[in-house]
Design a protein around this motif. Structure first.
Motif, short mmCIF file in Angstrom:
data_model
loop_
_atom_site.label_atom_id
_atom_site.label_comp_id
_atom_site.label_asym_id
_atom_site.label_seq_id
_atom_site.Cartn_x
_atom_site.Cartn_y
_atom_site.Cartn_z
N ASP A 24 0.81 -1.22 0.00
CA ASP A 24 0.00 0.00 0.00
C ASP A 24 0.84 1.27 0.00
O ASP A 24 0.49 2.26 -0.65
N GLU A 25 1.95 1.27 0.75
CA GLU A 25 2.76 2.49 0.81
C GLU A 25 3.42 2.79 -0.52
O GLU A 25 3.45 3.94 -0.98
N ALA A 26 3.93 1.75 -1.19
CA ALA A 26 4.55 1.95 -2.50
C ALA A 26 3.51 2.35 -3.53
O ALA A 26 3.75 3.24 -4.37
N ALA A 27 2.33 1.72 -3.48
CA ALA A 27 1.26 2.08 -4.42
C ALA A 27 0.83 3.52 -4.21
O ALA A 27 0.52 4.24 -5.18
N HIS A 28 0.82 3.98 -2.96
CA HIS A 28 0.46 5.37 -2.66
C HIS A 28 1.46 6.33 -3.30
O HIS A 28 1.07 7.38 -3.86
#
Length: 346
Positions: free
Chosen positions: A260-264
Protein backbone atom coordinates in the motif's frame (compact mmCIF):
# COMPACT_ATOMS: atom_id res chain seq x y z
CA UNK A 1 -30.23 -54.03 -1.02
CA UNK A 2 -31.13 -52.06 2.09
CA UNK A 3 -31.39 -48.29 2.26
CA UNK A 4 -28.52 -48.26 4.78
CA UNK A 5 -26.28 -50.23 2.40
CA UNK A 6 -27.11 -47.92 -0.53
CA UNK A 7 -26.39 -44.90 1.64
CA UNK A 8 -23.01 -46.37 2.65
CA UNK A 9 -22.09 -46.98 -1.02
CA UNK A 10 -23.04 -43.39 -1.91
CA UNK A 11 -20.98 -42.03 0.98
CA UNK A 12 -17.97 -44.15 -0.02
CA UNK A 13 -18.26 -42.97 -3.64
CA UNK A 14 -18.42 -39.36 -2.50
CA UNK A 15 -15.38 -39.82 -0.27
CA UNK A 16 -13.42 -41.36 -3.16
CA UNK A 17 -14.48 -38.51 -5.43
CA UNK A 18 -13.32 -35.93 -2.91
CA UNK A 19 -10.01 -37.74 -2.40
CA UNK A 20 -9.39 -37.84 -6.16
CA UNK A 21 -10.13 -34.12 -6.48
CA UNK A 22 -7.77 -33.34 -3.62
CA UNK A 23 -5.02 -35.52 -5.11
CA UNK A 24 -5.34 -33.61 -8.37
CA UNK A 25 -4.95 -30.32 -6.49
CA UNK A 26 -1.98 -31.61 -4.50
CA UNK A 27 -0.13 -32.65 -7.65
CA UNK A 28 -1.26 -29.74 -9.85
CA UNK A 29 2.30 -28.39 -10.04
CA UNK A 30 3.23 -31.49 -12.04
CA UNK A 31 0.66 -30.63 -14.71
CA UNK A 32 1.85 -27.01 -14.77
CA UNK A 33 5.46 -28.08 -15.33
CA UNK A 34 4.48 -30.57 -18.04
CA UNK A 35 2.50 -27.89 -19.88
CA UNK A 36 5.47 -25.53 -19.59
CA UNK A 37 7.88 -28.04 -21.12
CA UNK A 38 5.57 -28.83 -24.04
CA UNK A 39 5.07 -25.12 -24.74
CA UNK A 40 8.78 -24.28 -24.38
CA UNK A 41 9.68 -27.10 -26.81
CA UNK A 42 7.19 -25.68 -29.30
CA UNK A 43 5.19 -28.89 -29.66
CA UNK A 44 1.79 -27.15 -30.08
CA UNK A 45 3.12 -25.11 -33.02
CA UNK A 46 4.51 -28.27 -34.64
CA UNK A 47 1.05 -29.86 -34.53
CA UNK A 48 -0.84 -26.94 -36.06
CA UNK A 49 -1.13 -28.73 -39.44
CA UNK A 50 -2.20 -32.07 -37.97
CA UNK A 51 -1.04 -35.10 -36.00
CA UNK A 52 2.66 -35.99 -35.95
CA UNK A 53 4.50 -39.10 -34.74
CA UNK A 54 6.60 -38.75 -31.64
CA UNK A 55 9.88 -39.63 -33.38
CA UNK A 56 9.39 -36.67 -35.74
CA UNK A 57 8.56 -34.30 -32.88
CA UNK A 58 11.62 -35.49 -30.96
CA UNK A 59 13.95 -34.88 -33.93
CA UNK A 60 12.63 -31.35 -34.49
CA UNK A 61 12.67 -30.34 -30.81
CA UNK A 62 15.91 -32.09 -29.92
CA UNK A 63 14.19 -34.08 -27.17
CA UNK A 64 14.62 -37.73 -26.25
CA UNK A 65 11.90 -39.64 -28.10
CA UNK A 66 10.84 -41.79 -25.16
CA UNK A 67 10.94 -38.86 -22.75
CA UNK A 68 8.83 -36.75 -25.10
CA UNK A 69 6.35 -39.59 -25.59
CA UNK A 70 5.93 -39.95 -21.85
CA UNK A 71 5.39 -36.19 -21.53
CA UNK A 72 2.73 -36.05 -24.25
CA UNK A 73 1.03 -39.21 -22.98
CA UNK A 74 0.77 -37.66 -19.52
CA UNK A 75 -0.68 -34.44 -20.94
CA UNK A 76 -3.14 -36.41 -23.06
CA UNK A 77 -4.42 -37.77 -19.76
CA UNK A 78 -5.55 -34.26 -18.83
CA UNK A 79 -6.96 -33.49 -22.29
CA UNK A 80 -3.95 -31.54 -23.53
CA UNK A 81 -3.02 -33.37 -26.76
CA UNK A 82 -4.62 -36.61 -27.87
CA UNK A 83 -2.91 -39.83 -28.96
CA UNK A 84 -4.68 -40.54 -32.26
CA UNK A 85 -2.52 -43.56 -33.08
CA UNK A 86 0.29 -45.33 -31.22
CA UNK A 87 2.92 -42.70 -30.36
CA UNK A 88 1.24 -40.13 -32.63
CA UNK A 89 -0.28 -36.97 -31.17
CA UNK A 90 -2.61 -34.18 -32.23
CA UNK A 91 -3.90 -30.95 -30.73
CA UNK A 92 -6.99 -30.75 -28.56
CA UNK A 93 -8.91 -27.47 -28.03
CA UNK A 94 -6.86 -26.93 -24.85
CA UNK A 95 -3.54 -27.67 -26.55
CA UNK A 96 -4.45 -25.33 -29.42
CA UNK A 97 -4.35 -22.40 -26.98
CA UNK A 98 -0.68 -23.21 -26.38
CA UNK A 99 0.19 -22.34 -29.98
CA UNK A 100 2.18 -19.11 -30.11
CA UNK A 101 0.40 -17.75 -33.20
CA UNK A 102 -3.30 -17.83 -32.24
CA UNK A 103 -5.54 -15.15 -30.77
CA UNK A 104 -5.83 -15.61 -27.02
CA UNK A 105 -2.65 -17.70 -26.94
CA UNK A 106 -1.51 -18.86 -23.50
CA UNK A 107 1.88 -19.97 -24.80
CA UNK A 108 3.81 -17.10 -23.19
CA UNK A 109 2.02 -17.63 -19.88
CA UNK A 110 2.89 -21.35 -19.88
CA UNK A 111 6.53 -20.53 -20.63
CA UNK A 112 6.59 -17.94 -17.83
CA UNK A 113 5.05 -20.16 -15.17
CA UNK A 114 7.67 -22.86 -15.64
CA UNK A 115 10.67 -20.56 -15.24
CA UNK A 116 12.82 -21.44 -12.25
CA UNK A 117 12.85 -17.84 -11.02
CA UNK A 118 9.05 -17.65 -11.26
CA UNK A 119 8.00 -20.83 -9.45
CA UNK A 120 10.84 -21.34 -6.97
CA UNK A 121 9.58 -18.70 -4.51
CA UNK A 122 6.46 -20.84 -4.04
CA UNK A 123 8.71 -23.31 -2.25
CA UNK A 124 9.11 -20.61 0.41
CA UNK A 125 5.40 -19.78 0.64
CA UNK A 126 5.40 -20.60 4.36
CA UNK A 127 7.99 -17.85 4.93
CA UNK A 128 5.90 -15.38 2.92
CA UNK A 129 2.82 -16.21 5.00
CA UNK A 130 4.75 -15.85 8.26
CA UNK A 131 6.33 -12.51 7.33
CA UNK A 132 3.77 -11.04 4.91
CA UNK A 133 6.69 -10.18 2.61
CA UNK A 134 8.17 -11.32 -0.67
CA UNK A 135 10.52 -14.31 -0.51
CA UNK A 136 12.03 -13.60 -3.94
CA UNK A 137 14.78 -11.33 -2.64
CA UNK A 138 16.00 -13.77 0.04
CA UNK A 139 16.35 -16.42 -2.68
CA UNK A 140 17.85 -14.38 -5.53
CA UNK A 141 19.43 -11.47 -3.66
CA UNK A 142 17.51 -8.69 -5.44
CA UNK A 143 13.93 -7.49 -5.81
CA UNK A 144 11.89 -9.21 -8.54
CA UNK A 145 12.02 -6.24 -10.93
CA UNK A 146 15.72 -5.68 -10.31
CA UNK A 147 16.25 -9.33 -11.26
CA UNK A 148 14.43 -8.72 -14.54
CA UNK A 149 16.58 -5.68 -15.22
CA UNK A 150 19.72 -7.75 -14.75
CA UNK A 151 18.51 -10.74 -16.80
CA UNK A 152 17.37 -9.83 -20.33
CA UNK A 153 16.15 -13.35 -21.13
CA UNK A 154 13.93 -13.44 -18.05
CA UNK A 155 12.71 -9.91 -18.78
CA UNK A 156 11.74 -10.97 -22.29
CA UNK A 157 9.74 -13.95 -21.05
CA UNK A 158 7.94 -11.78 -18.50
CA UNK A 159 7.11 -9.01 -20.98
CA UNK A 160 5.75 -11.48 -23.54
CA UNK A 161 3.41 -12.93 -20.93
CA UNK A 162 2.25 -9.44 -19.93
CA UNK A 163 1.70 -8.42 -23.55
CA UNK A 164 -0.64 -11.36 -23.98
CA UNK A 165 -2.74 -10.55 -20.90
CA UNK A 166 -6.42 -10.30 -21.81
CA UNK A 167 -6.92 -7.13 -19.76
CA UNK A 168 -4.55 -5.12 -21.93
CA UNK A 169 -6.37 -5.90 -25.16
CA UNK A 170 -9.78 -5.26 -23.58
CA UNK A 171 -9.00 -1.70 -22.39
CA UNK A 172 -8.84 -0.23 -25.89
CA UNK A 173 -12.10 -1.96 -26.81
CA UNK A 174 -14.10 -1.14 -23.67
CA UNK A 175 -13.00 2.37 -22.77
CA UNK A 176 -13.80 5.41 -24.92
CA UNK A 177 -10.61 7.40 -25.62
CA UNK A 178 -12.23 9.61 -28.26
CA UNK A 179 -11.96 12.70 -26.02
CA UNK A 180 -8.30 12.01 -25.14
CA UNK A 181 -5.39 13.70 -26.87
CA UNK A 182 -2.39 12.53 -24.87
CA UNK A 183 -2.45 9.16 -23.06
CA UNK A 184 0.40 8.15 -20.76
CA UNK A 185 0.89 4.44 -20.03
CA UNK A 186 2.84 4.27 -16.77
CA UNK A 187 4.98 1.14 -16.49
CA UNK A 188 3.49 -0.10 -19.77
CA UNK A 189 6.10 -2.75 -20.56
CA UNK A 190 6.70 -3.27 -24.28
CA UNK A 191 3.68 -1.16 -25.16
CA UNK A 192 0.93 -3.66 -25.98
CA UNK A 193 -1.74 -1.52 -24.35
CA UNK A 194 -0.69 1.87 -25.69
CA UNK A 195 -0.26 0.32 -29.17
CA UNK A 196 -3.83 -1.00 -29.05
CA UNK A 197 -5.14 2.43 -28.03
CA UNK A 198 -3.16 4.27 -30.70
CA UNK A 199 -4.25 1.77 -33.32
CA UNK A 200 -7.93 2.38 -32.56
CA UNK A 201 -7.78 6.13 -31.88
CA UNK A 202 -5.68 7.94 -34.53
CA UNK A 203 -6.12 11.33 -32.80
CA UNK A 204 -4.32 10.10 -29.64
CA UNK A 205 -0.63 10.70 -28.99
CA UNK A 206 0.88 8.15 -26.62
CA UNK A 207 3.55 8.33 -23.94
CA UNK A 208 5.14 5.14 -22.61
CA UNK A 209 7.02 5.47 -19.32
CA UNK A 210 9.32 2.60 -18.42
CA UNK A 211 12.75 1.67 -17.21
CA UNK A 212 15.58 2.02 -19.70
CA UNK A 213 16.08 -1.74 -19.94
CA UNK A 214 12.52 -2.17 -21.23
CA UNK A 215 12.32 0.75 -23.66
CA UNK A 216 14.34 -0.79 -26.51
CA UNK A 217 11.96 -3.74 -26.64
CA UNK A 218 9.07 -1.29 -26.51
CA UNK A 219 10.52 0.65 -29.43
CA UNK A 220 10.62 -2.50 -31.57
CA UNK A 221 7.09 -3.51 -30.57
CA UNK A 222 5.58 -0.09 -31.28
CA UNK A 223 7.42 0.14 -34.60
CA UNK A 224 6.06 -3.26 -35.65
CA UNK A 225 2.57 -2.08 -34.66
CA UNK A 226 3.00 0.99 -36.87
CA UNK A 227 2.45 3.54 -34.09
CA UNK A 228 5.96 4.50 -33.00
CA UNK A 229 5.66 7.88 -34.70
CA UNK A 230 2.79 8.77 -32.33
CA UNK A 231 4.36 7.57 -29.10
CA UNK A 232 7.07 9.11 -26.93
CA UNK A 233 9.29 6.69 -25.03
CA UNK A 234 10.27 8.15 -21.67
CA UNK A 235 12.73 6.64 -19.22
CA UNK A 236 11.15 7.02 -15.80
CA UNK A 237 11.05 5.71 -12.25
CA UNK A 238 7.46 6.13 -11.11
CA UNK A 239 8.58 6.17 -7.48
CA UNK A 240 10.51 9.37 -8.15
CA UNK A 241 8.23 11.28 -10.53
CA UNK A 242 5.93 10.94 -13.54
CA UNK A 243 7.57 12.87 -16.37
CA UNK A 244 4.61 13.15 -18.72
CA UNK A 245 2.05 15.79 -19.58
CA UNK A 246 -1.17 13.99 -20.55
CA UNK A 247 -4.91 14.18 -20.07
CA UNK A 248 -5.22 10.46 -19.34
CA UNK A 249 -2.84 8.37 -17.22
CA UNK A 250 -3.04 4.58 -17.17
CA UNK A 251 -1.72 2.17 -14.54
CA UNK A 252 -2.37 -1.30 -15.94
CA UNK A 253 -1.30 -4.19 -13.72
CA UNK A 254 1.09 -1.93 -11.84
CA UNK A 255 -0.37 -1.24 -8.41
CA UNK A 256 -0.87 -4.91 -7.52
CA UNK A 257 2.91 -5.39 -7.70
CA UNK A 258 3.40 -3.19 -4.63
CA UNK A 259 2.29 -2.85 -1.02
CA UNK A 260 0.00 0.00 0.00
CA UNK A 261 2.76 2.49 0.81
CA UNK A 262 4.55 1.95 -2.50
CA UNK A 263 1.26 2.08 -4.42
CA UNK A 264 0.46 5.37 -2.66
CA UNK A 265 3.76 6.88 -3.87
CA UNK A 266 3.00 5.89 -7.47
CA UNK A 267 -0.51 7.33 -7.35
CA UNK A 268 0.68 10.50 -5.62
CA UNK A 269 3.25 11.09 -8.35
CA UNK A 270 0.53 10.63 -10.96
CA UNK A 271 -1.59 13.21 -9.15
CA UNK A 272 1.29 15.69 -9.06
CA UNK A 273 1.79 15.34 -12.83
CA UNK A 274 -1.90 15.66 -13.66
CA UNK A 275 -3.86 18.77 -14.53
CA UNK A 276 -7.13 19.47 -12.73
CA UNK A 277 -9.14 18.12 -15.68
CA UNK A 278 -7.08 14.94 -16.09
CA UNK A 279 -8.09 11.40 -15.24
CA UNK A 280 -6.48 8.18 -14.15
CA UNK A 281 -7.37 4.64 -15.22
CA UNK A 282 -6.38 1.75 -12.97
CA UNK A 283 -6.64 -1.68 -14.59
CA UNK A 284 -6.38 -4.60 -12.19
CA UNK A 285 -7.79 -8.00 -11.33
CA UNK A 286 -10.23 -6.94 -8.60
CA UNK A 287 -11.11 -9.34 -5.80
CA UNK A 288 -14.74 -9.71 -4.73
CA UNK A 289 -15.58 -8.45 -1.26
CA UNK A 290 -16.79 -11.92 -0.21
CA UNK A 291 -17.96 -15.26 -1.57
CA UNK A 292 -16.20 -17.80 -3.77
CA UNK A 293 -12.92 -16.38 -4.97
CA UNK A 294 -10.30 -17.53 -7.49
CA UNK A 295 -8.20 -14.38 -7.57
CA UNK A 296 -6.56 -14.98 -4.18
CA UNK A 297 -4.25 -17.60 -5.73
CA UNK A 298 -2.85 -14.81 -7.90
CA UNK A 299 -2.66 -12.72 -4.73
CA UNK A 300 -0.36 -15.33 -3.18
CA UNK A 301 1.78 -15.27 -6.31
CA UNK A 302 2.16 -11.51 -6.00
CA UNK A 303 3.03 -11.94 -2.31
CA UNK A 304 5.86 -14.41 -2.77
CA UNK A 305 7.31 -12.75 -5.87
CA UNK A 306 6.99 -9.04 -5.19
CA UNK A 307 5.46 -8.42 -1.79
CA UNK A 308 2.46 -6.75 -3.43
CA UNK A 309 -1.21 -7.68 -3.23
CA UNK A 310 -4.42 -8.04 -5.20
CA UNK A 311 -7.19 -5.79 -3.83
CA UNK A 312 -10.92 -5.36 -3.69
CA UNK A 313 -12.67 -2.43 -5.36
CA UNK A 314 -13.06 -0.70 -2.00
CA UNK A 315 -9.35 -1.08 -1.29
CA UNK A 316 -8.47 0.51 -4.64
CA UNK A 317 -10.93 3.34 -3.98
CA UNK A 318 -9.26 3.97 -0.61
CA UNK A 319 -5.82 4.08 -2.28
CA UNK A 320 -7.07 6.51 -4.90
CA UNK A 321 -8.74 8.76 -2.31
CA UNK A 322 -5.61 8.86 -0.18
CA UNK A 323 -3.60 10.08 -3.19
CA UNK A 324 -6.12 12.82 -4.01
CA UNK A 325 -8.45 11.12 -6.49
CA UNK A 326 -12.19 10.57 -6.59
CA UNK A 327 -13.44 7.34 -8.17
CA UNK A 328 -15.96 8.16 -10.90
CA UNK A 329 -16.85 4.74 -12.31
CA UNK A 330 -15.78 1.11 -12.52
CA UNK A 331 -15.99 -0.97 -15.70
CA UNK A 332 -15.96 -4.75 -15.41
CA UNK A 333 -13.99 -6.35 -18.25
CA UNK A 334 -14.52 -10.05 -17.55
CA UNK A 335 -12.38 -12.71 -15.82
CA UNK A 336 -12.38 -10.52 -12.68
CA UNK A 337 -10.60 -7.63 -14.49
CA UNK A 338 -11.87 -4.12 -13.86
CA UNK A 339 -11.04 -0.64 -15.03
CA UNK A 340 -11.34 1.96 -12.27
CA UNK A 341 -11.60 5.56 -13.45
CA UNK A 342 -10.64 8.42 -11.17
CA UNK A 343 -10.33 12.18 -11.37
CA UNK A 344 -8.60 14.71 -9.12
CA UNK A 345 -10.67 15.29 -5.99
CA UNK A 346 -11.84 18.87 -5.53
Amino acid sequence: MTDTHEKRITQNASALDLAMRLRQMISAYQVSQAIHVAAALGVPDLLQDGAKPCDHLARVTGADEDGLYRLLRALAGVEIFTEVAPRTFALTPLAALLRSDVDGSLHALAVLNGQDWFWRPWGRLADGVRTGSSVFEPIFGVHFFEYLQQNPAARGVFQKALAGASSRAAVADMYDFSASRRVADIGGGHGALIAAILGKYPQVHGILLERAAVLEGARRYLESAGVLDRCDLVESDFFESISAEADTYILSQVLHDWNDEAAHRILSNCRKAMASDGKILVVERVLPESGVQKGPLMDLNILVLMGGRERTQKEYEVLLARAGFRTTRVLEMGEAWSLIEGVPAE
